[in-house]
Design a protein around this motif. Sequence first.
Motif, PDB file in Angstrom:
ATOM      1  N   PRO A   5       0.830  -1.208   0.000  1.00 54.27           N
ATOM      2  CA  PRO A   5       0.000   0.000   0.000  1.00 54.27           C
ATOM      3  C   PRO A   5       0.861   1.252   0.000  1.00 54.27           C
ATOM      4  O   PRO A   5       1.890   1.292   0.671  1.00 54.27           O
ATOM      5  CB  PRO A   5      -0.801  -0.118   1.306  1.00 54.27           C
ATOM      6  CG  PRO A   5      -0.033  -1.072   2.165  1.00 54.27           C
ATOM      7  CD  PRO A   5       0.780  -1.949   1.262  1.00 54.27           C
ATOM      8  N   SER A   6       0.447   2.252  -0.770  1.00 53.54           N
ATOM      9  CA  SER A   6       1.240   3.484  -0.778  1.00 53.54           C
ATOM     10  C   SER A   6       0.904   4.280   0.486  1.00 53.54           C
ATOM     11  O   SER A   6      -0.192   4.171   1.034  1.00 53.54           O
ATOM     12  CB  SER A   6       0.953   4.302  -2.031  1.00 53.54           C
ATOM     13  OG  SER A   6      -0.425   4.521  -2.115  1.00 53.54           O
ATOM     14  N   ALA A   7       1.874   5.091   0.942  1.00 53.64           N
ATOM     15  CA  ALA A   7       1.690   5.866   2.171  1.00 53.64           C
ATOM     16  C   ALA A   7       0.553   6.859   1.962  1.00 53.64           C
ATOM     17  O   ALA A   7       0.416   7.429   0.873  1.00 53.64           O
ATOM     18  CB  ALA A   7       2.982   6.589   2.490  1.00 53.64           C
ATOM     19  N   PRO A   8      -0.301   7.075   2.993  1.00 53.76           N
ATOM     20  CA  PRO A   8      -1.382   8.048   2.824  1.00 53.76           C
ATOM     21  C   PRO A   8      -0.828   9.459   2.648  1.00 53.76           C
ATOM     22  O   PRO A   8       0.235   9.778   3.192  1.00 53.76           O
ATOM     23  CB  PRO A   8      -2.173   7.935   4.134  1.00 53.76           C
ATOM     24  CG  PRO A   8      -1.300   7.205   5.092  1.00 53.76           C
ATOM     25  CD  PRO A   8      -0.270   6.466   4.324  1.00 53.76           C
ATOM     26  N   ALA A   9      -1.542  10.265   1.859  1.00 52.47           N
ATOM     27  CA  ALA A   9      -1.093  11.644   1.626  1.00 52.47           C
ATOM     28  C   ALA A   9      -1.119  12.408   2.945  1.00 52.47           C
ATOM     29  O   ALA A   9      -2.094  12.348   3.685  1.00 52.47           O
ATOM     30  CB  ALA A   9      -2.025  12.298   0.620  1.00 52.47           C
ATOM     31  N   ALA A  31       5.210  15.814  -5.553  1.00 52.05           N
ATOM     32  CA  ALA A  31       5.560  14.649  -6.382  1.00 52.05           C
ATOM     33  C   ALA A  31       5.452  13.357  -5.583  1.00 52.05           C
ATOM     34  O   ALA A  31       5.259  12.276  -6.138  1.00 52.05           O
ATOM     35  CB  ALA A  31       6.975  14.822  -6.935  1.00 52.05           C
ATOM     36  N   ASN A  32       5.575  13.490  -4.270  1.00 54.81           N
ATOM     37  CA  ASN A  32       5.475  12.346  -3.369  1.00 54.81           C
ATOM     38  C   ASN A  32       4.020  11.948  -3.121  1.00 54.81           C
ATOM     39  O   ASN A  32       3.748  10.935  -2.490  1.00 54.81           O
ATOM     40  CB  ASN A  32       6.114  12.779  -2.045  1.00 54.81           C
ATOM     41  CG  ASN A  32       6.591  11.645  -1.197  1.00 54.81           C
ATOM     42  OD1 ASN A  32       7.169  10.691  -1.716  1.00 54.81           O
ATOM     43  ND2 ASN A  32       6.344  11.731   0.091  1.00 54.81           N
ATOM     44  N   GLY A  33       3.071  12.762  -3.599  1.00 47.00           N
ATOM     45  CA  GLY A  33       1.653  12.470  -3.418  1.00 47.00           C
ATOM     46  C   GLY A  33       1.048  13.102  -2.184  1.00 47.00           C
ATOM     47  O   GLY A  33      -0.094  12.783  -1.812  1.00 47.00           O
ATOM     48  N   ASP A  34       1.790  13.993  -1.515  1.00 46.80           N
ATOM     49  CA  ASP A  34       1.257  14.639  -0.316  1.00 46.80           C
ATOM     50  C   ASP A  34       0.360  15.828  -0.677  1.00 46.80           C
ATOM     51  O   ASP A  34       0.375  16.310  -1.808  1.00 46.80           O
ATOM     52  CB  ASP A  34       2.422  15.108   0.568  1.00 46.80           C
ATOM     53  CG  ASP A  34       3.152  13.932   1.197  1.00 46.80           C
ATOM     54  OD1 ASP A  34       2.484  13.079   1.803  1.00 46.80           O
ATOM     55  OD2 ASP A  34       4.391  13.849   1.055  1.00 46.80           O
ATOM     56  N   LYS A  35      -0.414  16.294   0.321  1.00 44.71           N
ATOM     57  CA  LYS A  35      -1.262  17.478   0.138  1.00 44.71           C
ATOM     58  C   LYS A  35      -0.440  18.671   0.609  1.00 44.71           C
ATOM     59  O   LYS A  35      -0.151  18.786   1.803  1.00 44.71           O
ATOM     60  CB  LYS A  35      -2.539  17.361   0.986  1.00 44.71           C
ATOM     61  CG  LYS A  35      -3.439  16.190   0.589  1.00 44.71           C
ATOM     62  CD  LYS A  35      -4.622  16.036   1.522  1.00 44.71           C
ATOM     63  CE  LYS A  35      -4.209  15.352   2.821  1.00 44.71           C
ATOM     64  NZ  LYS A  35      -5.329  15.081   3.735  1.00 44.71           N
ATOM     65  N   VAL A  36      -0.072  19.536  -0.323  1.00 47.44           N
ATOM     66  CA  VAL A  36       0.919  20.557   0.003  1.00 47.44           C
ATOM     67  C   VAL A  36       0.327  21.963   0.015  1.00 47.44           C
ATOM     68  O   VAL A  36      -0.317  22.383  -0.946  1.00 47.44           O
ATOM     69  CB  VAL A  36       2.104  20.508  -0.997  1.00 47.44           C
ATOM     70  CG1 VAL A  36       3.190  21.485  -0.579  1.00 47.44           C
ATOM     71  CG2 VAL A  36       2.679  19.101  -1.083  1.00 47.44           C
ATOM     72  N   ALA A  37       0.560  22.663   1.105  1.00 51.10           N
ATOM     73  CA  ALA A  37       0.206  24.078   1.196  1.00 51.10           C
ATOM     74  C   ALA A  37       1.490  24.883   1.394  1.00 51.10           C
ATOM     75  O   ALA A  37       2.461  24.392   1.968  1.00 51.10           O
ATOM     76  CB  ALA A  37      -0.738  24.305   2.374  1.00 51.10           C
ATOM     77  N   ILE A  38       1.461  26.106   0.901  1.00 48.75           N
ATOM     78  CA  ILE A  38       2.611  26.999   1.091  1.00 48.75           C
ATOM     79  C   ILE A  38       2.120  28.333   1.644  1.00 48.75           C
ATOM     80  O   ILE A  38       0.991  28.726   1.375  1.00 48.75           O
ATOM     81  CB  ILE A  38       3.359  27.261  -0.240  1.00 48.75           C
ATOM     82  CG1 ILE A  38       2.395  27.852  -1.306  1.00 48.75           C
ATOM     83  CG2 ILE A  38       4.007  26.004  -0.774  1.00 48.75           C
ATOM     84  CD1 ILE A  38       2.897  29.092  -1.944  1.00 48.75           C
ATOM     85  N   ALA A 219      11.762  13.892   6.190  1.00 51.27           N
ATOM     86  CA  ALA A 219      10.372  13.922   6.666  1.00 51.27           C
ATOM     87  C   ALA A 219       9.643  12.610   6.356  1.00 51.27           C
ATOM     88  O   ALA A 219       8.450  12.490   6.622  1.00 51.27           O
ATOM     89  CB  ALA A 219       9.622  15.083   6.017  1.00 51.27           C
ATOM     90  N   SER A 220      10.367  11.639   5.811  1.00 49.36           N
ATOM     91  CA  SER A 220       9.716  10.378   5.417  1.00 49.36           C
ATOM     92  C   SER A 220       9.774   9.365   6.555  1.00 49.36           C
ATOM     93  O   SER A 220      10.482   9.543   7.544  1.00 49.36           O
ATOM     94  CB  SER A 220      10.416   9.795   4.182  1.00 49.36           C
ATOM     95  OG  SER A 220      11.673   9.244   4.577  1.00 49.36           O
ATOM     96  N   ASN A 221       9.056   8.257   6.372  1.00 51.12           N
ATOM     97  CA  ASN A 221       9.079   7.174   7.355  1.00 51.12           C
ATOM     98  C   ASN A 221      10.457   6.544   7.477  1.00 51.12           C
ATOM     99  O   ASN A 221      10.825   6.040   8.528  1.00 51.12           O
ATOM    100  CB  ASN A 221       8.082   6.087   6.946  1.00 51.12           C
ATOM    101  CG  ASN A 221       6.732   6.354   7.584  1.00 51.12           C
ATOM    102  OD1 ASN A 221       6.639   7.087   8.574  1.00 51.12           O
ATOM    103  ND2 ASN A 221       5.687   5.774   7.018  1.00 51.12           N
ATOM    104  N   GLU A 222      11.200   6.574   6.366  1.00 52.93           N
ATOM    105  CA  GLU A 222      12.543   5.979   6.385  1.00 52.93           C
ATOM    106  C   GLU A 222      13.451   6.686   7.385  1.00 52.93           C
ATOM    107  O   GLU A 222      14.431   6.122   7.853  1.00 52.93           O
ATOM    108  CB  GLU A 222      13.173   6.054   4.983  1.00 52.93           C
ATOM    109  CG  GLU A 222      12.484   5.142   4.005  1.00 52.93           C
ATOM    110  CD  GLU A 222      13.094   5.203   2.621  1.00 52.93           C
ATOM    111  OE1 GLU A 222      13.952   6.066   2.369  1.00 52.93           O
ATOM    112  OE2 GLU A 222      12.685   4.380   1.791  1.00 52.93           O
TER     113      GLU A 222
END
Length: 241
Positions: A5-9, A31-38, A219-222
């Motif tokens: 399963p891909s990581a949730p956004a 690009a990682n599939g996250d929900k991004v705000a700036i 910022a990743s799980n790794e």
Amino acid sequence: MSEIPSAPARSVLVTGGNRGIGLAIARAFEANGDKVAITYRSGEVPEGLLGVKADVTDAASIDAAFTEVEAAHGPVEVLIANAGVTRDTLLMRMSEDDFTSVIDTNLTGAFRVIKRASKGMIKMRKGRVVLISSVVGLYGSPGQINYAASKAGLVGIARSLTRELGSRGITANVVAPGFINTDMTAELPEATQKSYLASIPANRFAEPEEVANVVRWVASNEAAYISGAVIPVDGGLGMGH
Ligand code: NDP
């Protein structure tokens, strides 16, 4: 065979994400599939990103920005404190305002956004805070006493935050870029740029994406077991500092 399963956004917020390193960081998470705000202060919101107007020197505007992001994307799980300014001049000519205004944006500004983000992170029992410092924070730089002090202070924030909130699934790390091609460095006189280049073992400047990829990874799980670290992205300029 079942698919992994891909990581949730995740809800990601990048301060000063309308240009330069901040924009590259926002694009990397996108690009990682996250929900991004700036956050942005002026100009246009880059396409595809949620832009919220905020000035990091103003706690009320930060609070309003977070409320907007929470409504659209949920509580901020990844906070990148990137907004920063320089006001370079030698100590003898540096006014108190030159000093305090840089501290107010770069250091107190980071404190303000982290404080606001921490509420949601503590509730979720997870979070990633990445503070964009500079090689100059630990290496020092003539003409940048204000900037270096603000960037060194971020290390104290990350390490204290790690000790306060490390047991709640929250990590806080510092990424310390060297010389990156953005508006901030384009302003520097050619002679200053040349002298920097001469002391960079990689013998080149870097592009914002090279910083962004490291920020995304930390910022990743790794990178879940990395906290309170200072990660240089400087072509070897600050080794040992
Ligand atoms: P830029 O000057 O290109 O961009 C700075 C960003 O910070 C802009 O988005 C700007 O918004 C925002 N910002 C500034 N002040 C405030 C404020 N009061 N409130 C909200 N946002 C603000 O810089 P870089 O992309 O080069 O730098 C980004 C970060 O990386 C900074 O913290 C910088 O110190 C650090 N850094 C940069 C290096 C480099 O070589 N470029 C090296 C090491 C560290 P606006 O567009 O509205 O002005």
